[in-house]
Design an enzyme around this catalytic site. Structure first.
Site, short mmCIF file in Angstrom:
data_model
loop_
_atom_site.label_atom_id
_atom_site.label_comp_id
_atom_site.label_asym_id
_atom_site.label_seq_id
_atom_site.Cartn_x
_atom_site.Cartn_y
_atom_site.Cartn_z
N LYS A 10 -2.93 10.64 -9.07
CA LYS A 10 -1.82 11.08 -9.93
C LYS A 10 -1.12 9.88 -10.57
CE LYS A 10 1.10 8.93 -7.79
NZ LYS A 10 1.60 8.24 -6.76
N LEU A 147 -1.65 5.03 -7.54
CA LEU A 147 -2.26 6.22 -8.16
C LEU A 147 -2.52 7.33 -7.13
CD1 LEU A 147 -4.79 4.63 -10.71
CD2 LEU A 147 -2.41 5.32 -11.08
N GLY A 148 -1.82 7.22 -6.00
CA GLY A 148 -1.88 8.31 -5.01
C GLY A 148 -3.18 8.37 -4.22
N ASP A 205 3.31 13.46 -4.11
CA ASP A 205 1.93 13.00 -4.33
C ASP A 205 0.90 14.02 -3.84
OD1 ASP A 205 3.19 10.77 -5.26
OD2 ASP A 205 2.27 9.35 -3.86
N1 LIG Z 1 -10.36 6.88 0.62
C1 LIG Z 1 -9.60 6.47 1.64
N2 LIG Z 1 -10.13 6.32 2.88
C2 LIG Z 1 -9.36 5.92 3.91
N3 LIG Z 1 -8.05 5.61 3.83
C3 LIG Z 1 -7.49 5.73 2.62
C4 LIG Z 1 -8.21 6.16 1.48
N4 LIG Z 1 -7.36 6.16 0.43
C5 LIG Z 1 -6.17 5.76 0.90
N5 LIG Z 1 -6.23 5.50 2.21
C6 LIG Z 1 -5.13 5.05 3.08
O1 LIG Z 1 -3.95 5.04 2.29
C7 LIG Z 1 -3.39 3.72 2.21
C8 LIG Z 1 -2.84 3.46 0.82
O2 LIG Z 1 -1.76 4.34 0.63
P1 LIG Z 1 -0.45 3.92 -0.15
O3 LIG Z 1 0.40 5.13 -0.10
O4 LIG Z 1 0.10 2.65 0.38
O5 LIG Z 1 -0.96 3.66 -1.63
P2 LIG Z 1 -1.34 4.71 -2.77
O6 LIG Z 1 -1.31 6.08 -2.20
O7 LIG Z 1 -2.61 4.27 -3.40
O8 LIG Z 1 -0.17 4.51 -3.83
P3 LIG Z 1 1.14 5.43 -4.08
O9 LIG Z 1 1.53 5.98 -2.73
O10 LIG Z 1 2.16 4.48 -4.62
O11 LIG Z 1 0.72 6.43 -5.06
C9 LIG Z 1 -4.55 2.80 2.56
O12 LIG Z 1 -4.05 1.60 3.12
C10 LIG Z 1 -5.34 3.63 3.57
O13 LIG Z 1 -4.78 3.52 4.86
C1 LIG Z 2 7.41 5.97 -4.00
C2 LIG Z 2 7.17 7.46 -3.96
O1 LIG Z 2 8.27 8.10 -4.60
C3 LIG Z 2 5.95 7.84 -4.79
C4 LIG Z 2 4.68 7.16 -4.41
O2 LIG Z 2 3.65 7.60 -5.26
C5 LIG Z 2 7.05 7.91 -2.54
C6 LIG Z 2 7.14 9.42 -2.36
O3 LIG Z 2 7.68 10.11 -3.20
O4 LIG Z 2 6.68 9.87 -1.31
MG LIG Z 3 0.41 6.86 -1.25
#
Ligand SMILES: Nc1ncnc2c1ncn2[C@@H]1O[C@H](COP(=O)(O)OP(=O)(O)OP(=O)(O)O)[C@@H](O)[C@H]1O
Ligand SMILES: C[C@@](O)(CCO)CC(=O)[O-]
Ligand SMILES: [Mg+2]
Length: 382
Positions: A10, A147-148, A205
């Protein structure tokens, strides 16, 4: 038996972080997915293979536990735990699961995966019990970049787990969506998974990954948005690693120190998100150019407020300055601290301008791409 599921990543158009504190936010699914394949051995084979195996194909990593080891370590509370009633993972259970994760000797440079693997064990055993299977995961999303990826991982996994319990597994061509009851259930489970990874997620998310399209989200309340204008965004991945859990808790700490000031910041973000949702949905005779001018300004104000929450980063500033040279407006998306930045591409902007901006951004080592916005949510395939 084999079941497949996929769930999208997302972008957050407005309202990240403030949404954790009760403000409105606007998010949209993008056409980059995490895929989960779930394979259960046949009865006879299961007797010889009592293992739960997780393969992270993109990373060439495999983790495996014997079912008896899982049963020995993970406390099973039949009073509170059932696949149809999502429950939170207690601190005590999470500690036990951490022991199982540690036993796998994750390479030091991939230690950030630990929370994802703990989440996998919690969701799998809570929904499917202590049964042998092979779970294969691949993703088109960059890990930990805004990007979630965490939500798409949780949603794709819970979709596959719930789909595997559906009695009607008649083969259908291609991907198909789940019914409302199952969507609601898998979204609740995915939220419990996000809690393990994020600490204090708002739920936006996993909700946009499960339901797809574009949504307005406030304190768990979802409004599906019908966009009445084209919306094109350039996504720039600064490739600066960060962690949503740490960034979210940083904002909470700032809020404890300066409650009144932060309340005003969150109120301002709430207004921005509501205005943005109204513009996107507006059926008035306002020209697309005028709408885009308003969105540009709202993105600028939102970015300023994210800066004041302490979640921007010098790499994000570089993207903003670079795109501004080409008269394009940018804001961070997701948790910030690095990760991805959105740049609005107005309909009037020429391909040459975008190409020049991309060339300059890529000269800094950033990665630029576009994605289609507002597509499908979680889907399954038998
Ligand atoms: N395909 C996957 N396989 C295993 N673990 C994953 C996978 N994708 C994400 N993760 C887990 O999620 C963590 C990343 O989540 P984080 O919420 O920090 O970042 P994001 O979801 O990419 O960004 P945001 O929450 O800002 O949208 C990784 O460190 C890992 O632990
Ligand atoms: C930073 C945040 O607002 C969005 C992360 O994609 C965390 C959340 O809403 O859970
Ligand atoms: Mg995340």
């Amino acid at each position: 038996m084999e079941v497949k599921a996929r769930a999208p990543g997302k972008i957050i158009l407005a309202g990240e972080h403030a949404v954790v504190h009760g403000s409105t936010a606007v998010a949209a699914a993008i056409d980059l997915y995490t895929y989960v394949t779930l394979r259960f051995p046949l009865q006879a084979a299961a007797e010889n293979n009592d293992r739960l195996t997780l393969q992270l194909k993109d990373l060439s990593l495999e983790f495996s536990w014997s079912v008896s080891r899982l049963k020995e370590v993970i406390p099973f509370d039949s009073n509170t735990s059932s696949p149809s009633t999502p429950a939170s993972c207690s601190g005590e259970t999470l500690k036990s699961i951490a022991v199982l994760v540690e036993e796998q000797n994750i390479p030091e440079e991939k230690i950030w995966l630990s929370s994802g693997i703990s989440t996998f064990l919690w969701l799998y055993t809570s929904i499917r019990g202590f049964n042998p299977a092979t779970v294969i995961i691949t993703t088109e999303l960059p890990y930990g970049s805004g990007l979630g990826s965490s939500a798409a991982f949780c949603v794709a996994l819970t979709s596959a787990l719930i789909a595997s319990s559906i009695s009607d597994k008649t083969h259908r061509e291609g991907w198909c969506s789940l019914d409302e009851t199952n969507l609601e259930l898998l979204n609740k489970w995915a939220f419990e998974g996000e809690k393990i990874i994020h600490g204090k997620p708002s739920g936006i998310d996993n909700t946009v990954s499960a339901y797809g399209n574009m949504i307005k989200f406030c304190s768990g309340e979802i409004t599906r948005l019908q966009s009445n204008m084209p919306l094109r965004m350039l996504i720039t991945n600064t490739k600066v690693g960060r962690n949503t859990k740490a960034l979210v808790s940083g904002v909470s700490e700032r809020t404890v120190r300066h409650p009144d000031a932060m309340k005003s910041v969150f109120n301002a973000v709430d207004s921005i998100s509501k205005e943005l949702a109204a513009i996107i949905q507006s059926k008035d005779q306002i020209s697309v150019t005028e709408k885009e001018e308003s969105i540009k300004e709202l993105m600028e104000i939102n970015q300023g407020l994210l800066q004041s929450m302490g979640v921007s980063h010098s790499s994000i500033d570089t993207v903003i300055r670079t795109t501004l040279k080409h008269k394009l407006t940018s804001k961070l998306t997701g948790a910030g601290g690095g990760g991805c930045v959105l740049t609005l591409l107005p309909t009037v902007v020429s391909g040459t301008v975008v190409d020049k901006a991309v060339e300059e951004l890529e000269s800094y080592g950033f990665q630029c791409f576009t994605a289609s916005i507002g597509g499908n949510g979680a889907e399954i395939c038998f």
